[in-house]
Design a protein around this motif. Structure first.
Motif, mmCIF file in Angstrom:
data_model
loop_
_atom_site.group_PDB
_atom_site.id
_atom_site.type_symbol
_atom_site.label_atom_id
_atom_site.label_comp_id
_atom_site.label_asym_id
_atom_site.label_seq_id
_atom_site.Cartn_x
_atom_site.Cartn_y
_atom_site.Cartn_z
ATOM 1 N N ALA A 58 0.830 -1.210 0.000
ATOM 2 C CA ALA A 58 0.000 0.000 0.000
ATOM 3 C C ALA A 58 0.862 1.257 0.000
ATOM 4 C CB ALA A 58 -0.936 -0.006 1.205
ATOM 5 N N SER A 59 1.970 1.230 0.768
ATOM 6 C CA SER A 59 2.844 2.406 0.801
ATOM 7 C C SER A 59 3.517 2.631 -0.549
ATOM 8 C CB SER A 59 3.894 2.250 1.911
ATOM 9 O OG SER A 59 4.833 1.232 1.601
ATOM 10 N N LEU A 60 3.860 1.548 -1.241
ATOM 11 C CA LEU A 60 4.484 1.684 -2.561
ATOM 12 C C LEU A 60 3.482 2.125 -3.623
ATOM 13 C CD1 LEU A 60 6.867 -1.424 -2.721
ATOM 14 C CD2 LEU A 60 7.463 0.957 -2.308
ATOM 15 N N ALA A 61 2.203 1.932 -3.351
ATOM 16 C CA ALA A 61 1.176 2.332 -4.317
ATOM 17 C C ALA A 61 0.917 3.829 -4.303
ATOM 18 C CB ALA A 61 -0.122 1.580 -4.030
ATOM 19 N N ILE A 62 1.403 4.538 -3.290
ATOM 20 C CA ILE A 62 1.104 5.963 -3.157
ATOM 21 C C ILE A 62 1.631 6.765 -4.348
ATOM 22 C CG2 ILE A 62 1.538 8.029 -1.782
ATOM 23 C CD1 ILE A 62 -0.454 6.124 -0.510
ATOM 24 N N THR A 63 2.877 6.508 -4.760
ATOM 25 C CA THR A 63 3.464 7.278 -5.863
ATOM 26 C C THR A 63 2.739 7.051 -7.185
ATOM 27 O OG1 THR A 63 5.635 7.381 -4.809
ATOM 28 C CG2 THR A 63 5.571 7.676 -7.184
ATOM 29 N N PRO A 64 2.462 5.799 -7.603
ATOM 30 C CA PRO A 64 1.695 5.614 -8.845
ATOM 31 C C PRO A 64 0.312 6.245 -8.791
ATOM 32 C CG PRO A 64 2.756 3.567 -8.202
ATOM 33 C CD PRO A 64 2.942 4.515 -7.067
ATOM 34 N N GLY A 69 -3.302 11.035 -10.349
ATOM 35 C CA GLY A 69 -4.160 12.137 -9.938
ATOM 36 C C GLY A 69 -4.719 12.038 -8.539
ATOM 37 N N LEU A 70 -4.500 10.906 -7.866
ATOM 38 C CA LEU A 70 -5.000 10.742 -6.499
ATOM 39 C C LEU A 70 -3.844 10.962 -5.530
ATOM 40 C CD1 LEU A 70 -7.289 10.033 -4.563
ATOM 41 C CD2 LEU A 70 -6.721 7.611 -4.879
ATOM 42 N N ASN A 71 -3.873 12.053 -4.800
ATOM 43 C CA ASN A 71 -2.761 12.439 -3.942
ATOM 44 C C ASN A 71 -3.001 11.968 -2.504
ATOM 45 O OD1 ASN A 71 -0.583 13.574 -2.693
ATOM 46 N ND2 ASN A 71 -0.978 15.670 -3.351
ATOM 47 N N LEU A 72 -2.346 10.867 -2.145
ATOM 48 C CA LEU A 72 -2.423 10.331 -0.786
ATOM 49 C C LEU A 72 -1.060 10.355 -0.118
ATOM 50 C CD1 LEU A 72 -4.651 7.201 -1.550
ATOM 51 C CD2 LEU A 72 -5.413 9.435 -0.732
ATOM 52 N N ILE A 73 -0.181 11.234 -0.592
ATOM 53 C CA ILE A 73 1.208 11.236 -0.144
ATOM 54 C C ILE A 73 1.328 11.454 1.359
ATOM 55 C CG2 ILE A 73 1.582 13.715 -0.507
ATOM 56 C CD1 ILE A 73 4.060 10.916 -1.405
ATOM 57 N N ARG A 74 0.392 12.175 1.959
ATOM 58 C CA ARG A 74 0.494 12.460 3.393
ATOM 59 C C ARG A 74 0.251 11.220 4.256
ATOM 60 N NH1 ARG A 74 -4.770 14.118 5.475
ATOM 61 N NH2 ARG A 74 -3.658 15.356 7.017
ATOM 62 N N PHE A 75 -0.220 10.132 3.631
ATOM 63 C CA PHE A 75 -0.461 8.900 4.381
ATOM 64 C C PHE A 75 0.626 7.852 4.160
ATOM 65 C CE2 PHE A 75 -4.852 10.442 3.276
ATOM 66 C CZ PHE A 75 -5.093 11.015 4.512
ATOM 67 N N LEU A 188 6.323 0.118 -12.256
ATOM 68 C CA LEU A 188 5.906 1.503 -12.492
ATOM 69 C C LEU A 188 6.993 2.488 -12.092
ATOM 70 C CD1 LEU A 188 2.178 1.379 -11.333
ATOM 71 C CD2 LEU A 188 3.029 1.705 -13.662
ATOM 72 N N ARG A 189 7.902 2.059 -11.189
ATOM 73 C CA ARG A 189 9.015 2.939 -10.824
ATOM 74 C C ARG A 189 9.964 3.163 -12.000
ATOM 75 N NH1 ARG A 189 6.014 2.494 -6.812
ATOM 76 N NH2 ARG A 189 6.535 3.346 -4.781
ATOM 77 N N LEU A 190 9.940 2.244 -12.962
ATOM 78 C CA LEU A 190 10.825 2.359 -14.123
ATOM 79 C C LEU A 190 10.250 3.256 -15.207
ATOM 80 C CD1 LEU A 190 11.852 -1.404 -14.441
ATOM 81 C CD2 LEU A 190 13.079 0.430 -13.262
ATOM 82 N N VAL A 191 8.948 3.568 -15.087
ATOM 83 C CA VAL A 191 8.300 4.426 -16.078
ATOM 84 C C VAL A 191 8.627 5.873 -15.742
ATOM 85 C CG1 VAL A 191 6.107 5.152 -17.082
ATOM 86 C CG2 VAL A 191 6.456 2.759 -16.402
ATOM 87 N N PRO A 192 9.250 6.606 -16.653
ATOM 88 C CA PRO A 192 9.588 8.008 -16.343
ATOM 89 C C PRO A 192 8.343 8.853 -16.165
ATOM 90 C CG PRO A 192 9.963 7.539 -18.662
ATOM 91 C CD PRO A 192 9.643 6.223 -18.006
#
Length: 202
Positions: A58-64, A69-75, A188-192
């Motif tokens: 779940a934590s790794l899903a925050i960046t994708p 368009g869904l900003n959950l970075i604060r969690f 997805l981390r490899l996608v610029p």
């Protein structure tokens, strides 16, 4: 999407921590009520490890999600710390409940059981992440160094997936799902990142 972002901005972080602890309370209730089957220790150990893996994913899903368009970075910090909390309890359950503090047998397992080594490696990778999860640590290390350090999460998730697969020995649908999610999130981390419209139009 904007409505979801607005809801996320209003949601206090402590709610995420509170919801994240609910599975532990349910697990403890199941243990007290005798609803964990014939091997309750194994059930507790497995469930704690599974929860740790779920929160790490779940934590790794925050960046994708943020890119979408869904900003959950604060969690993200809360999810990462919950992952570390459950994986720590998973280790404690193995050391105390399962192995009964028999250090010689545990040392032997570290040599002859690859999944134990992988589990320990994944846990070790998470320790510096948990220790540097504060704003003060970001300021002290600098954003770039902090970001490089926290790439250890990628190794931790790979170690956790391999630990689960080798421990289970059979590739069930559940394990395949975890691997699919983990591979997707790491891939997805490899996608610029997409360039801004201004730079794209230049």
């Amino acid at each position: 999407m904007e409505r979801l972002n607005g809801l996320a901005r209003r949601l206090p972080t402590w709610v995420v921590y509170g919801l994240g602890l609910l599975p532990l309370l349910l697990l403890l209730w199941g243990a007290v009520a005798g609803g964990l089957g014939v091997e309750p220790v194994k059930a507790i150990e497995h469930r704690l490890g599974e929860l740790g893996l779920q929160f790490l994913l779940a934590s790794l899903a925050i960046t994708p999600l943020r890119r979408a368009g869904l900003n959950l970075i604060r969690f993200r910090r809360a999810l990462g710390l919950l992952a570390f909390f459950y994986i720590s309890l998973h280790l404690v359950a193995w050391v105390w409940l399962d192995m009964g503090l028999r250090w010689t047998e545990m040392a032997a397992d570290l040599v002859k059981r690859p999944y134990v080594i992988l589990g320990m490696a994944g846990f070790a990778a998470l320790i510096p992440l948990a220790l540097t999860s504060s704003n003060a640590a970001i300021r002290r290390l600098g954003p770039q160094a902090w970001g490089r350090l926290h790439r250890l999460a990628y190794g931790a998730i790979l170690a956790g997936l391999l630990h689960l697969a080798l421990l289970s020995k059979v590739w069930t649908g559940e394990i395949l799902l975890y691997w699919a999610l983990g591979t997707l999130l790491l891939g997805l981390r490899l996608v610029p990142r997409r360039r801004s419209r201004r730079s794209a139009a230049a």
